[in-house]
Motif scaffolding. Sequence first.
Motif: not given
Length: 208
Positions: A65-66, A71-74, A79-81
């Motif tokens: 889970y961690r 990975i989701s945060g990365i 995508f934000m970049i």
Amino acid sequence: LNSKKILSRDPINNKINQPEGESMSPCQPGYAALTFQIGKLNKDKEAFIEFKAKNDIKVITITTYRLLIVISGIIFSFFMIIFTLAVYLSDVNLQRGYDADKQYGLDASMKYYTLSFKQFPLNVTSVYKMGYYYYKKEDYEKSLKYFLDAYKKSPLYPTLNYTLGTIYYTIKKSNEAIKYFNVDIDVNPYYAEPHNNLGNVYCDKGDL
């Protein structure tokens, strides 16, 4: 011949009776208990192994889970970049289009507006400028395509409803022209142009 020595248990005192004149090893009465304890230890060992296996599964699950969160945060940051870069580049080319229009005319600006639109299709101003280019070229079919796209993205974009009403009036689609002129009047009730053009539409229809 020596007879066999037989041990018997006293049912009242729960003690092992021994033959007279013979001493008994202290290990003998604890043999059964020792066997029982060994069996219990084996069961405890099996229970511990089972618990450890389950606990390892929980640890692995928490770790997974961690890892997924990281990975989701990365991925989100990536995508934000990309999103921020696309918006920035689109705005840069939009400004280049403005500058080219002022210095060299509308034709020179079109490539920048097109590039701005491709880099960020949600940039309403780029879409509007492309529609305006074809409007000035009197290609009303292409012009409507871009203006209607801009309308879907931002229905209250300044002058958009007025421009759509004007195009529909030009191509003799009175009902559509009335619709967009009325919207523009609702948004900008003090502008004279939509009132004037709406009056022209009704005049052409013979609705005086």
